[in-house]
Write a protein that holds these residues in place. Structure first.
Motif, PDB file in Angstrom:
ATOM      1  N   MET A   1      52.730 -40.321  21.118  1.00  0.00           N
ATOM      2  CA  MET A   1      53.008 -39.716  22.405  1.00  0.00           C
ATOM      3  C   MET A   1      51.808 -38.853  22.807  1.00  0.00           C
ATOM      4  O   MET A   1      51.188 -38.216  21.977  1.00  0.00           O
ATOM      5  CB  MET A   1      54.282 -38.889  22.302  1.00  0.00           C
ATOM      6  N   LYS A   2      51.520 -38.832  24.075  1.00  0.00           N
ATOM      7  CA  LYS A   2      50.405 -38.046  24.602  1.00  0.00           C
ATOM      8  C   LYS A   2      50.724 -36.554  24.502  1.00  0.00           C
ATOM      9  O   LYS A   2      51.874 -36.153  24.519  1.00  0.00           O
ATOM     10  CB  LYS A   2      50.157 -38.410  26.064  1.00  0.00           C
ATOM     11  N   LYS A   3      49.645 -35.749  24.406  1.00  0.00           N
ATOM     12  CA  LYS A   3      49.811 -34.303  24.259  1.00  0.00           C
ATOM     13  C   LYS A   3      49.077 -33.571  25.373  1.00  0.00           C
ATOM     14  O   LYS A   3      48.135 -34.087  25.966  1.00  0.00           O
ATOM     15  CB  LYS A   3      49.253 -33.842  22.915  1.00  0.00           C
ATOM     16  N   CYS A   4      49.521 -32.364  25.626  1.00  0.00           N
ATOM     17  CA  CYS A   4      48.873 -31.484  26.593  1.00  0.00           C
ATOM     18  C   CYS A   4      47.473 -31.139  26.096  1.00  0.00           C
ATOM     19  O   CYS A   4      47.280 -30.861  24.917  1.00  0.00           O
ATOM     20  CB  CYS A   4      49.709 -30.223  26.779  1.00  0.00           C
ATOM     21  N   GLU A   5      46.506 -31.157  27.013  1.00  0.00           N
ATOM     22  CA  GLU A   5      45.127 -30.837  26.633  1.00  0.00           C
ATOM     23  C   GLU A   5      44.942 -29.358  26.297  1.00  0.00           C
ATOM     24  O   GLU A   5      44.079 -29.009  25.499  1.00  0.00           O
ATOM     25  CB  GLU A   5      44.169 -31.213  27.764  1.00  0.00           C
ATOM     26  N   LYS A   6      45.742 -28.503  26.890  1.00  0.00           N
ATOM     27  CA  LYS A   6      45.576 -27.061  26.687  1.00  0.00           C
ATOM     28  C   LYS A   6      46.308 -26.553  25.447  1.00  0.00           C
ATOM     29  O   LYS A   6      45.729 -25.866  24.625  1.00  0.00           O
ATOM     30  CB  LYS A   6      46.060 -26.298  27.916  1.00  0.00           C
ATOM     31  N   PRO A  10      53.401 -32.107  22.753  1.00  0.00           N
ATOM     32  CA  PRO A  10      53.619 -33.499  23.166  1.00  0.00           C
ATOM     33  C   PRO A  10      54.490 -33.565  24.423  1.00  0.00           C
ATOM     34  O   PRO A  10      55.428 -32.788  24.588  1.00  0.00           O
ATOM     35  CB  PRO A  10      54.351 -34.130  21.985  1.00  0.00           C
ATOM     36  N   PHE A  11      54.146 -34.499  25.313  1.00  0.00           N
ATOM     37  CA  PHE A  11      54.962 -34.725  26.504  1.00  0.00           C
ATOM     38  C   PHE A  11      56.230 -35.451  26.089  1.00  0.00           C
ATOM     39  O   PHE A  11      56.192 -36.374  25.282  1.00  0.00           O
ATOM     40  CB  PHE A  11      54.221 -35.581  27.533  1.00  0.00           C
ATOM     41  N   SER A  12      57.346 -35.051  26.651  1.00  0.00           N
ATOM     42  CA  SER A  12      58.595 -35.717  26.306  1.00  0.00           C
ATOM     43  C   SER A  12      58.700 -37.037  27.061  1.00  0.00           C
ATOM     44  O   SER A  12      58.200 -37.188  28.176  1.00  0.00           O
ATOM     45  CB  SER A  12      59.796 -34.830  26.631  1.00  0.00           C
ATOM     46  N   PHE A  13      59.346 -37.989  26.436  1.00  0.00           N
ATOM     47  CA  PHE A  13      59.564 -39.308  27.028  1.00  0.00           C
ATOM     48  C   PHE A  13      60.314 -39.174  28.339  1.00  0.00           C
ATOM     49  O   PHE A  13      60.014 -39.862  29.326  1.00  0.00           O
ATOM     50  CB  PHE A  13      60.344 -40.179  26.035  1.00  0.00           C
ATOM     51  N   ARG A  14      61.272 -38.277  28.365  1.00  0.00           N
ATOM     52  CA  ARG A  14      62.122 -38.097  29.552  1.00  0.00           C
ATOM     53  C   ARG A  14      61.318 -37.651  30.775  1.00  0.00           C
ATOM     54  O   ARG A  14      61.522 -38.145  31.881  1.00  0.00           O
ATOM     55  CB  ARG A  14      63.208 -37.088  29.227  1.00  0.00           C
ATOM     56  N   ASN A  31      55.459 -26.372  27.907  1.00  0.00           N
ATOM     57  CA  ASN A  31      55.074 -25.141  27.227  1.00  0.00           C
ATOM     58  C   ASN A  31      54.200 -24.238  28.103  1.00  0.00           C
ATOM     59  O   ASN A  31      54.522 -23.080  28.332  1.00  0.00           O
ATOM     60  CB  ASN A  31      54.350 -25.478  25.919  1.00  0.00           C
ATOM     61  N   CYS A  32      53.082 -24.789  28.622  1.00  0.00           N
ATOM     62  CA  CYS A  32      52.122 -23.942  29.347  1.00  0.00           C
ATOM     63  C   CYS A  32      52.129 -24.170  30.860  1.00  0.00           C
ATOM     64  O   CYS A  32      51.360 -23.531  31.574  1.00  0.00           O
ATOM     65  CB  CYS A  32      50.711 -24.166  28.799  1.00  0.00           C
ATOM     66  N   GLN A  33      52.953 -25.064  31.352  1.00  0.00           N
ATOM     67  CA  GLN A  33      53.116 -25.355  32.780  1.00  0.00           C
ATOM     68  C   GLN A  33      51.849 -25.921  33.445  1.00  0.00           C
ATOM     69  O   GLN A  33      51.700 -25.844  34.653  1.00  0.00           O
ATOM     70  CB  GLN A  33      53.602 -24.117  33.549  1.00  0.00           C
ATOM     71  N   SER A  34      50.944 -26.502  32.653  1.00  0.00           N
ATOM     72  CA  SER A  34      49.774 -27.180  33.227  1.00  0.00           C
ATOM     73  C   SER A  34      50.240 -28.424  33.963  1.00  0.00           C
ATOM     74  O   SER A  34      51.086 -29.163  33.468  1.00  0.00           O
ATOM     75  CB  SER A  34      48.799 -27.591  32.126  1.00  0.00           C
ATOM     76  N   SER A  95      48.362 -42.960  30.815  1.00  0.00           N
ATOM     77  CA  SER A  95      47.443 -41.885  30.468  1.00  0.00           C
ATOM     78  C   SER A  95      47.463 -40.870  31.611  1.00  0.00           C
ATOM     79  O   SER A  95      47.715 -41.228  32.758  1.00  0.00           O
ATOM     80  CB  SER A  95      46.033 -42.420  30.239  1.00  0.00           C
ATOM     81  N   PHE A  96      47.201 -39.630  31.285  1.00  0.00           N
ATOM     82  CA  PHE A  96      47.334 -38.553  32.260  1.00  0.00           C
ATOM     83  C   PHE A  96      46.071 -37.719  32.282  1.00  0.00           C
ATOM     84  O   PHE A  96      45.310 -37.694  31.326  1.00  0.00           O
ATOM     85  CB  PHE A  96      48.519 -37.657  31.910  1.00  0.00           C
ATOM     86  N   GLU A  97      45.874 -37.033  33.370  1.00  0.00           N
ATOM     87  CA  GLU A  97      44.762 -36.096  33.471  1.00  0.00           C
ATOM     88  C   GLU A  97      45.254 -34.818  34.118  1.00  0.00           C
ATOM     89  O   GLU A  97      46.226 -34.825  34.865  1.00  0.00           O
ATOM     90  CB  GLU A  97      43.602 -36.696  34.247  1.00  0.00           C
ATOM     91  N   LEU A  98      44.574 -33.740  33.783  1.00  0.00           N
ATOM     92  CA  LEU A  98      44.921 -32.453  34.386  1.00  0.00           C
ATOM     93  C   LEU A  98      44.704 -32.529  35.881  1.00  0.00           C
ATOM     94  O   LEU A  98      43.703 -33.073  36.349  1.00  0.00           O
ATOM     95  CB  LEU A  98      44.048 -31.339  33.807  1.00  0.00           C
ATOM     96  N   ASP A  99      45.627 -31.968  36.636  1.00  0.00           N
ATOM     97  CA  ASP A  99      45.502 -31.929  38.085  1.00  0.00           C
ATOM     98  C   ASP A  99      44.718 -30.680  38.441  1.00  0.00           C
ATOM     99  O   ASP A  99      45.170 -29.563  38.234  1.00  0.00           O
ATOM    100  CB  ASP A  99      46.886 -31.913  38.731  1.00  0.00           C
ATOM    101  N   LYS A 100      43.526 -30.876  38.955  1.00  0.00           N
ATOM    102  CA  LYS A 100      42.629 -29.754  39.246  1.00  0.00           C
ATOM    103  C   LYS A 100      42.973 -29.046  40.547  1.00  0.00           C
ATOM    104  O   LYS A 100      42.542 -27.936  40.792  1.00  0.00           O
ATOM    105  CB  LYS A 100      41.181 -30.240  39.329  1.00  0.00           C
ATOM    106  N   LYS A 101      43.753 -29.712  41.411  1.00  0.00           N
ATOM    107  CA  LYS A 101      44.101 -29.102  42.708  1.00  0.00           C
ATOM    108  C   LYS A 101      45.106 -27.977  42.510  1.00  0.00           C
ATOM    109  O   LYS A 101      46.026 -28.098  41.712  1.00  0.00           O
ATOM    110  CB  LYS A 101      44.708 -30.145  43.639  1.00  0.00           C
TER     111      LYS A 101
END
Length: 104
Positions: A1-6, A10-14, A31-34, A95-101
């Motif tokens: 499972m993918k994890k938060c970069e910060k 781990p991101f939940s499946f749900r 956890n960190c609301q990114s 795959s995910f990326e941080l939203d910079k906006k």
């Protein structure tokens, strides 16, 4: 499972599944609301899921000799089950990326 970069949570499946079926909406780390967003290739994966679901439903509908209402009902059930199953399998490919906006 993918994890938060910060925070490496781990991101939940749900969360991923709901975001996918909600139209690739951005989601937040628990956890960190990114804020994270889907990459553009994920739309191709989503399109393949819908295409395969339709194809499977078509094959199942035409492999039985029923009246039209029974065939349509069988096709809808096949589409629902295969759509849920295939989209659940495809969540590991996203795959995910941080939203910079900044959030508005």
């Amino acid at each position: 499972m993918k994890k938060c970069e910060k925070c490496k949570t781990p991101f939940s499946f749900r969360i991923i599944y709901k975001s996918f079926w909600g139209g690739y909406k951005n989601f937040a780390c628990t956890n960190c609301q990114s804020q994270y967003k889907f990459n553009t290739k994920d739309r191709l994966i989503g399109g393949l899921v819908v295409g395969l679901t339709t194809f499977i439903s078509f094959i199942i509908m035409n492999s039985f000799v029923f009246e039209i209402i029974s065939k349509l009902s069988l096709g809808l059930v096949a589409m629902l089950v295969s759509g849920i199953f295939l989209s659940a399998l495809s969540t590991s490919l996203f795959s995910f990326e941080l939203d910079k906006k900044p959030n508005k």
